[in-house]
Each structure stands twice: as C-alpha cells, then as structure tokens.
Write a protein that holds these residues in place. Structure first.
Motif, short mmCIF file in Angstrom:
data_model
loop_
_atom_site.label_atom_id
_atom_site.label_comp_id
_atom_site.label_asym_id
_atom_site.label_seq_id
_atom_site.Cartn_x
_atom_site.Cartn_y
_atom_site.Cartn_z
N VAL A 150 0.83 -1.21 0.00
CA VAL A 150 0.00 0.00 0.00
C VAL A 150 0.87 1.26 0.00
N LEU A 151 1.91 1.28 0.82
CA LEU A 151 2.81 2.43 0.87
C LEU A 151 3.51 2.65 -0.48
N ALA A 152 3.88 1.55 -1.14
CA ALA A 152 4.52 1.66 -2.45
C ALA A 152 3.59 2.28 -3.48
N ILE A 153 2.32 1.86 -3.50
CA ILE A 153 1.35 2.41 -4.46
C ILE A 153 1.13 3.90 -4.21
N VAL A 154 1.04 4.30 -2.95
CA VAL A 154 0.87 5.72 -2.62
C VAL A 154 2.07 6.53 -3.13
N GLY A 155 3.27 6.01 -2.93
CA GLY A 155 4.48 6.70 -3.38
C GLY A 155 4.53 6.86 -4.90
N ILE A 156 4.16 5.81 -5.63
CA ILE A 156 4.17 5.87 -7.10
C ILE A 156 3.12 6.85 -7.60
N ALA A 157 1.95 6.86 -6.99
CA ALA A 157 0.90 7.80 -7.37
C ALA A 157 1.37 9.24 -7.19
#
Length: 419
Positions: A150-157
């Motif tokens: 989840v943290l990775a997806i937020v960072g990429i967004a």
C-alpha cells in the motif's frame, strides 16, 4: 490554504498548457516509463512456469526450456505486430482506438474494459511481486507485505501527480539498473557455470509429483509463463507522449523492449533449469538464482534491490496508460467527463486516483499474493492483443496502403497466436 500549500509541496506548481509539448519523452525515457512493466515481467514469468510444472514432480522442470522458447517466439511476434500498429496510429494506437476504427463499437469497448482491468491488475501484481523480492532477502518482513504494498502504491501515485516527464526521470534509473543487474547475473552465471566456477549448491528437497505430466499441464505452464508479455500494449497507447517523430520513435522503443525482454527471460529460465531451481517457500526463483551465482554478498542484494525497484515502479506503465485511455473514453462519452480533465501538472489526476484506489483494494483482498493475482491478469491482456491485431488486419484490408499484403499477414499471425 494549508491543503493548497501541501499540494504544491508534494505535486509541484501548476504548469501552463503550452508546456505540454515540452513534457514529451525521449526514446530512453519512454522505455523506462512505458516498457518497465513488460521488462519487469521476466522477474516472475519463469517462476510461474515452474510453479505449474513442479506439480508433476522435479523431473518435469526440464520442460521449462521449450516452453520458454515458445513464449519468446510469441513475444517476438507480438512486438513485430505492434511495431506496425505504432506506425499506423502515431496519435495513440491502443486496442480501443484500433478496434473502434476497424471492428466497431462493441469490440472496442470490450478491448477498453479488458485494458482498464489489466492496468489495475498490473499495479497490484507488480507491487506485490516487488515486495516479494524484499521479503525474499529479509524474511522478517513477510507479515508486513500488505502494508508495504500500500505504501509503495501511494508513493508511485505521488510521483505521477508531478507530471509525466518528472515521473520518467524518477523511474529511468531503476529500470536500467534492473536490466544491467539481470543481464549481468545471467552473463556471469552462464560463464561461471561453463567454467565450473560456482560452488556446489546445497541439496534442495524435491517435492513429490501431485499429478501426472499431460498436455493440459504443459499448456497451463505455457499460459502461466505468458505473463512475460504483459504491458506491451502500453507503448502503443503512449505514442503521443513521445518526441517527434512519434511513430518512428515508438517503433524503436518496441524493438528495444522485445530484444531486452527476450534475452532476460530466456537467460533466467536457462539458469533456473541448469541450477535445478525448485520454486516454493518465501523466496522467489530470481532470488535463488542470484544467491547461487553471487552468494549472499553485495551483488546478491543489488539484484534483489533492482528487482524490487523495477517491479514496484513497473506499475508506472499503468499510470501512463490507464489515465490516458480513461480520458479517451471520457471524450467519447463512455466514462465520466471528469476523466478527460488534466490537473495542474498536465496529467489526468482523476485517472491516477481511481487506479490507485482499485489497486490498493486488490492488494488488501488478495493479501499481496502474486500467485493469486496473476490468473486474473492474462485473460484481459490477450483479449486486447487479439482485438488490436484483428483490427489491424481489417485496417490493411480497408486502406490497401503500400505493402499492405505482408503487413496484413504479420498482424494476421499476431491475431492467431494471441487468440
């Protein structure tokens, strides 16, 4: 006021619309933005083949080589077919556009639905596989894999909210780091194995066969390995984001993508076969190969870091494709008009938000398990491939441009093999 300041800090100041033409991507940057997904797919495609084959016992793993050659041939055919699509549709030749122009509205909307679904799955699968690379090297993080995803997806967004060129800069280094790491591992592994320079590997327990070898099992393994082809479509969708001449540059990016992907995929599969790698446990096949080639030193952790970065950032292919396709559908009045609006940084912000939300939902529901997500993935990918190539056959028959006969045959073969 505070929210506005926070937005400027995270996303950056607004860009004038005239800046859009300066936000175009070079070929090397486009390979990082649009081709990171198919390049990264090689990190788990071999493992998916082995996971199916091992059901019939350890001895059957040798079938991974002919299956891999078949998949490599299929990838080459699809890349050659899409080179023609890119040249014919420099304004963006995704499956939706090609099918709408040549096959009609219903096939076009079918292709669009398949693509939008697969873009969401690309984010979920890539991030889950990237975090699996981390947990292979640091097993203590396994219980936290959903949170890490989840943290990775937020960072990429957040990176994509800053604009397409800035996201390209952000993702270029990890993409090329991965390519160099994998090709270096494959090259060194092949030479060291031939010269007998690798230490003896510890005995790995061989699982008993749960079912007999059959044509159905081999076809299942082939289908599972075809995840190596995911993401090829994104280059044709993203051609308008390239610097002029868009069509020619798109063809060059497609060629680079095909050559590099095939070399890495076949290399990983051969080393897995040569080393007798058995899939399973909390360690990926690429991690087992890297550990065998480099031991547990800095080079091993370098390969794992590169794999984690490319897999997590491979979801950027979807962040380039999903919002753009959504905007096209919105302009054609098949999706809410808000998807056609560009934000302050000249990106389709609403598409980025929706894509991130659905990907996080899938990660939570499936517990961040790559093997559980992948079967959902392949059907839509090949459905869009088939409709796109079928549309190109109709395109050549309809326009009869110079060289249309051989071009029609190329796309016709592409239609049959992906179908």
């Amino acid at each position: 006021m505070r929210l506005a300041l926070l937005k400027r800090l995270l996303v950056g100041p607004p860009m004038p619309l005239a800046q859009a033409r300066h936000e175009r991507l070079s070929k090397t940057m486009a390979l990082a933005v649009f081709a990171s997904d198919p390049l990264s797919s090689v990190a788990y495609a071999t493992e998916e083949i082995l996971v199916v084959l091992v059901l019939a016992g350890h001895a059957v793993l040798s079938y991974s080589l002919p299956i891999a050659f078949g998949i490599a041939a299929l990838l080459a055919i699809v890349v050659i077919s899409y080179r023609q699509t890119v040249a014919a549709y420099p304004q963006g030749g995704g499956a939706y556009t090609v099918a709408k122009d040549n096959l009609g509205l219903f096939p076009a909307l079918t292709a669009a639905a398949a693509l939008l679904t697969d873009y969401v799955l690309t984010v979920a699968v890539s991030v889950a596989a990237g975090i699996a690379a981390v947990t292979s090297a640091v097993p203590g993080l396994v219980p936290h894999r959903v949170t890490l995803c989840v943290l990775a997806i937020v960072g990429i967004a957040m990176g994509n909210f800053r604009g397409i060129r800035e996201s390209g800069r952000m993702f270029a280094a990890p993409t090329y780091f991965f390519v160099v790491s994998i090709l270096g591992m494959v090259g060194y592994g092949l030479i060291a194995a031939m010269l007998g320079g690798l230490p003896e590997a510890p005995y790995e327990p061989h699982p008993p066969g749960l079912e007999g070898i059959s044509l159905f099992l081999l076809l299942r393994a082939y289908a599972a390995g075809c995840t190596a082809l995911t993401g090829v479509e994104a280059v044709s969708n993203g051609v308008p984001a390239l610097k002029p001449p868009e069509g020619r540059n798109g063809q060059i990016v497609m060629t680079w993508l095909g050559v590099i992907s095939i070399a890495m995929f076949l290399g990983i599969t051969y080393l897995a076969y040569d080393f007798g790698i058995v899939p399973g446990g909390d360690e990926t096949v690429v991690s087992k190969i890297a550990r065998r080639v480099f031991g547990t030193g800095a080079l091993y952790y370098g390969v794992q870091a590169a794999t984690m970065l490319i897999l997590v950032l491979a979801s950027n292919t979807s962040y380039a494709g999903f919002p753009r396709l959504s905007s096209i559908l919105a302009r054609d009045r098949f999706m809410p008009r808000q998807f056609a609006n560009q934000g302050d940084r000249l990106v389709f912000s609403n598409g980025i938000l929706i894509l991130s939300a659905f990907a996080i939902l899938l990660i939570v529901v499936f517990g961040g398990d790559t093997h559980a997500l992948l079967p959902l993935y392949a059907i839509g990918v090949f459905l869009s491939f088939t409709l796109s190539q079928g549309g190109m056959v109709r395109h050549w028959l309809r326009l009869k441009e110079k060289g249309w006969r051989w071009r029609m045959w190329v796309n016709g073969v592409g239609t049959v093999v992906t179908g």
